[in-house]
Design a protein around this motif. Structure first.
Motif, PDB file in Angstrom:
ATOM      1  N   GLY A 118      14.174  28.351 -27.156  1.00 34.77           N
ATOM      2  CA  GLY A 118      15.061  29.269 -27.861  1.00 34.77           C
ATOM      3  C   GLY A 118      16.225  28.576 -28.534  1.00 34.77           C
ATOM      4  O   GLY A 118      16.778  29.092 -29.506  1.00 34.77           O
ATOM      5  N   GLN A 119      16.625  27.408 -28.044  1.00 29.02           N
ATOM      6  CA  GLN A 119      17.780  26.709 -28.594  1.00 29.02           C
ATOM      7  C   GLN A 119      17.394  25.585 -29.548  1.00 29.02           C
ATOM      8  O   GLN A 119      18.160  25.240 -30.432  1.00 29.02           O
ATOM      9  CB  GLN A 119      18.646  26.139 -27.463  1.00 29.02           C
ATOM     10  N   SER A 120      16.240  25.017 -29.363  1.00 25.13           N
ATOM     11  CA  SER A 120      15.823  23.891 -30.190  1.00 25.13           C
ATOM     12  C   SER A 120      14.835  24.354 -31.254  1.00 25.13           C
ATOM     13  O   SER A 120      13.927  25.136 -30.970  1.00 25.13           O
ATOM     14  CB  SER A 120      15.186  22.799 -29.325  1.00 25.13           C
ATOM     15  N   LYS A 121      15.027  23.858 -32.478  1.00 29.78           N
ATOM     16  CA  LYS A 121      14.110  24.209 -33.551  1.00 29.78           C
ATOM     17  C   LYS A 121      12.775  23.469 -33.411  1.00 29.78           C
ATOM     18  O   LYS A 121      11.753  23.960 -33.865  1.00 29.78           O
ATOM     19  CB  LYS A 121      14.749  23.879 -34.896  1.00 29.78           C
ATOM     20  N   ALA A 122      12.828  22.298 -32.811  1.00 27.49           N
ATOM     21  CA  ALA A 122      11.605  21.512 -32.615  1.00 27.49           C
ATOM     22  C   ALA A 122      11.551  21.052 -31.165  1.00 27.49           C
ATOM     23  O   ALA A 122      11.919  19.922 -30.845  1.00 27.49           O
ATOM     24  CB  ALA A 122      11.568  20.313 -33.566  1.00 27.49           C
ATOM     25  N   PRO A 123      11.162  21.947 -30.241  1.00 27.60           N
ATOM     26  CA  PRO A 123      11.116  21.564 -28.825  1.00 27.60           C
ATOM     27  C   PRO A 123      10.135  20.431 -28.583  1.00 27.60           C
ATOM     28  O   PRO A 123       9.070  20.364 -29.197  1.00 27.60           O
ATOM     29  CB  PRO A 123      10.698  22.856 -28.117  1.00 27.60           C
ATOM     30  N   LYS A 124      10.516  19.546 -27.667  1.00 19.19           N
ATOM     31  CA  LYS A 124       9.719  18.359 -27.383  1.00 19.19           C
ATOM     32  C   LYS A 124       9.124  18.467 -25.988  1.00 19.19           C
ATOM     33  O   LYS A 124       9.806  18.842 -25.039  1.00 19.19           O
ATOM     34  CB  LYS A 124      10.584  17.110 -27.489  1.00 19.19           C
ATOM     35  N   ARG A 125       7.877  18.127 -25.873  1.00 19.55           N
ATOM     36  CA  ARG A 125       7.196  18.105 -24.580  1.00 19.55           C
ATOM     37  C   ARG A 125       6.944  16.657 -24.185  1.00 19.55           C
ATOM     38  O   ARG A 125       6.371  15.881 -24.950  1.00 19.55           O
ATOM     39  CB  ARG A 125       5.868  18.869 -24.647  1.00 19.55           C
ATOM     40  N   GLU A 126       7.403  16.303 -22.995  1.00 17.84           N
ATOM     41  CA  GLU A 126       7.255  14.928 -22.521  1.00 17.84           C
ATOM     42  C   GLU A 126       5.805  14.653 -22.163  1.00 17.84           C
ATOM     43  O   GLU A 126       5.162  15.438 -21.459  1.00 17.84           O
ATOM     44  CB  GLU A 126       8.151  14.688 -21.297  1.00 17.84           C
ATOM     45  N   ILE A 127       5.313  13.526 -22.648  1.00 18.63           N
ATOM     46  CA  ILE A 127       3.955  13.110 -22.310  1.00 18.63           C
ATOM     47  C   ILE A 127       3.950  11.854 -21.450  1.00 18.63           C
ATOM     48  O   ILE A 127       2.883  11.433 -20.985  1.00 18.63           O
ATOM     49  CB  ILE A 127       3.123  12.865 -23.583  1.00 18.63           C
ATOM     50  N   ARG A 128       5.137  11.294 -21.214  1.00 22.19           N
ATOM     51  CA  ARG A 128       5.252  10.136 -20.330  1.00 22.19           C
ATOM     52  C   ARG A 128       5.885  10.570 -19.023  1.00 22.19           C
ATOM     53  O   ARG A 128       6.713  11.482 -18.979  1.00 22.19           O
ATOM     54  CB  ARG A 128       6.084   9.032 -20.985  1.00 22.19           C
ATOM     55  N   LEU A 227       1.333  10.243  -7.289  1.00 23.64           N
ATOM     56  CA  LEU A 227       0.619  10.718  -8.470  1.00 23.64           C
ATOM     57  C   LEU A 227      -0.885  10.627  -8.265  1.00 23.64           C
ATOM     58  O   LEU A 227      -1.377   9.776  -7.509  1.00 23.64           O
ATOM     59  CB  LEU A 227       1.026   9.890  -9.688  1.00 23.64           C
ATOM     60  N   GLU A 228      -1.575  11.500  -8.959  1.00 22.86           N
ATOM     61  CA  GLU A 228      -3.035  11.414  -8.959  1.00 22.86           C
ATOM     62  C   GLU A 228      -3.487  10.236  -9.817  1.00 22.86           C
ATOM     63  O   GLU A 228      -2.763   9.742 -10.688  1.00 22.86           O
ATOM     64  CB  GLU A 228      -3.641  12.722  -9.488  1.00 22.86           C
ATOM     65  N   LYS A 229      -4.701   9.806  -9.572  1.00 21.85           N
ATOM     66  CA  LYS A 229      -5.221   8.628 -10.252  1.00 21.85           C
ATOM     67  C   LYS A 229      -5.299   8.832 -11.758  1.00 21.85           C
ATOM     68  O   LYS A 229      -5.053   7.894 -12.538  1.00 21.85           O
ATOM     69  CB  LYS A 229      -6.611   8.284  -9.690  1.00 21.85           C
ATOM     70  N   SER A 230      -5.596  10.028 -12.191  1.00 23.25           N
ATOM     71  CA  SER A 230      -5.708  10.295 -13.627  1.00 23.25           C
ATOM     72  C   SER A 230      -4.370  10.099 -14.337  1.00 23.25           C
ATOM     73  O   SER A 230      -4.320   9.636 -15.488  1.00 23.25           O
ATOM     74  CB  SER A 230      -6.221  11.715 -13.850  1.00 23.25           C
ATOM     75  N   VAL A 231      -3.267  10.409 -13.677  1.00 28.39           N
ATOM     76  CA  VAL A 231      -1.953  10.233 -14.284  1.00 28.39           C
ATOM     77  C   VAL A 231      -1.627   8.751 -14.430  1.00 28.39           C
ATOM     78  O   VAL A 231      -1.105   8.309 -15.470  1.00 28.39           O
ATOM     79  CB  VAL A 231      -0.876  10.946 -13.438  1.00 28.39           C
ATOM     80  N   VAL A 232      -1.948   7.967 -13.415  1.00 26.77           N
ATOM     81  CA  VAL A 232      -1.696   6.522 -13.485  1.00 26.77           C
ATOM     82  C   VAL A 232      -2.524   5.887 -14.597  1.00 26.77           C
ATOM     83  O   VAL A 232      -2.030   5.045 -15.367  1.00 26.77           O
ATOM     84  CB  VAL A 232      -1.993   5.869 -12.119  1.00 26.77           C
ATOM     85  N   GLU A 236      -1.132   3.951 -18.036  1.00 30.09           N
ATOM     86  CA  GLU A 236      -1.562   2.601 -18.431  1.00 30.09           C
ATOM     87  C   GLU A 236      -2.127   2.595 -19.842  1.00 30.09           C
ATOM     88  O   GLU A 236      -1.881   1.680 -20.640  1.00 30.09           O
ATOM     89  CB  GLU A 236      -2.600   2.081 -17.441  1.00 30.09           C
ATOM     90  N   ALA A 237      -2.855   3.646 -20.193  1.00 29.66           N
ATOM     91  CA  ALA A 237      -3.416   3.719 -21.545  1.00 29.66           C
ATOM     92  C   ALA A 237      -2.320   3.896 -22.585  1.00 29.66           C
ATOM     93  O   ALA A 237      -2.396   3.328 -23.683  1.00 29.66           O
ATOM     94  CB  ALA A 237      -4.414   4.875 -21.625  1.00 29.66           C
ATOM     95  N   LEU A 238      -1.286   4.650 -22.278  1.00 25.51           N
ATOM     96  CA  LEU A 238      -0.196   4.845 -23.223  1.00 25.51           C
ATOM     97  C   LEU A 238       0.646   3.583 -23.372  1.00 25.51           C
ATOM     98  O   LEU A 238       1.218   3.341 -24.451  1.00 25.51           O
ATOM     99  CB  LEU A 238       0.694   6.013 -22.758  1.00 25.51           C
ATOM    100  N   LYS A 239       0.738   2.793 -22.327  1.00 29.31           N
ATOM    101  CA  LYS A 239       1.476   1.536 -22.434  1.00 29.31           C
ATOM    102  C   LYS A 239       0.780   0.551 -23.366  1.00 29.31           C
ATOM    103  O   LYS A 239       1.430  -0.143 -24.158  1.00 29.31           O
ATOM    104  CB  LYS A 239       1.628   0.906 -21.056  1.00 29.31           C
TER     105      LYS A 239
END
Length: 241
Positions: A118-128, A227-232, A236-239
């Protein structure tokens, strides 16, 4: 022999011609002896002023509202006592507190997301994961407990484990744990809140609460995040990307 009829002094002497049926007819009597029209009186009780429902309040106006710490502590104490009477052991009690915290956490995340959108025109969702963990450390903690957590640590032995440290949790500040239940951590409710927020953000994990007292902070609590294995693997893939 006819006798004269006595005359009543209160009765006017009328002739036979004046005493007619028209003189005492309903039409004439209603005209000569009419009553004033009565003003109708409303006897119905006035409607009581109703307070607005909690669902009608503006969510942004309650953003900075504070709840009394005594009321907060009393409510949580009643929750612990109510749950304690319906469990068979410490593990079962912690599990039920965790489930209750999970329900709270899902609603906290929904409310915070709505306010950001409601406050941000372009809300950001964290993926990291680390930025998401930092938002839990500061924003979620401040929204629920009125202050940020004290520290974030990463396990040296396990790469999938992180810890949120709270030196003086408000939720357990006025909870006295018996000696025979010294292994109980009432911060399992907090662990459930963190687990729900992580699941909602797309970082599934198993979250538990552990009492780690020190001389300076006897109520120090560690929220352990595994964390679950899929998150780890995703991290690693994003790094490497």
């Amino acid at each position: 022999m006819a006798y004269p009829q006595p005359v009543n002094p209160r009765m006017s002497v009328l002739s036979n011609t004046s005493v007619s049926s028209d003189h005492f007819s309903p039409a004439s009597s209603s005209t000569r002896f009419s009553f004033p029209t009565a003003v109708p009186i409303n006897t119905a009780p006035s409607p009581a002023r109703q307070r607005p429902s909690v669902y009608e309040r503006n969510l942004n106006k309650t953003r900075t509202a504070e709840v009394s710490l005594s009321a907060y502590a009393f409510l949580f104490s009643e929750i612990v006592q109510y749950t304690q009477k319906r469990v068979s052991g410490i593990g079962d009690l912690e599990r039920r507190l965790n489930v209750l915290g999970y329900r709270i956490g899902s609603r906290v995340l929904e409310l915070m997301s709505w306010r950001v959108e409601g406050q941000s025109k372009a809300p950001k969702r964290e993926i990291r994961f680390l930025p998401a963990l930092m938002s839990i450390h500061t924003q979620v903690w401040r929204a629920v407990f009125g202050k940020p957590a004290d520290a974030i640590e990463k396990s040296v032995e396990h790469e999938d484990e992180y810890m949120i440290i709270d030196n003086d949790p408000p939720i357990t500040r006025y909870i006295s744990i018996p000696k025979d239940m010294n292994q109980l951590s009432c911060s399992s409710l907090t662990a459930g809140i963190v687990e729900a927020v992580l699941d909602g953000l797309g970082f599934p994990a198993r979250v538990t609460a552990h009492s780690t007292p020190t001389d300076a902070f006897p109520s120090r609590t560690t929220i352990l995040i595994k964390l679950e294995k899929s998150v780890v693997e995703r991290e690693e893939a994003l790094k490497s990307a």
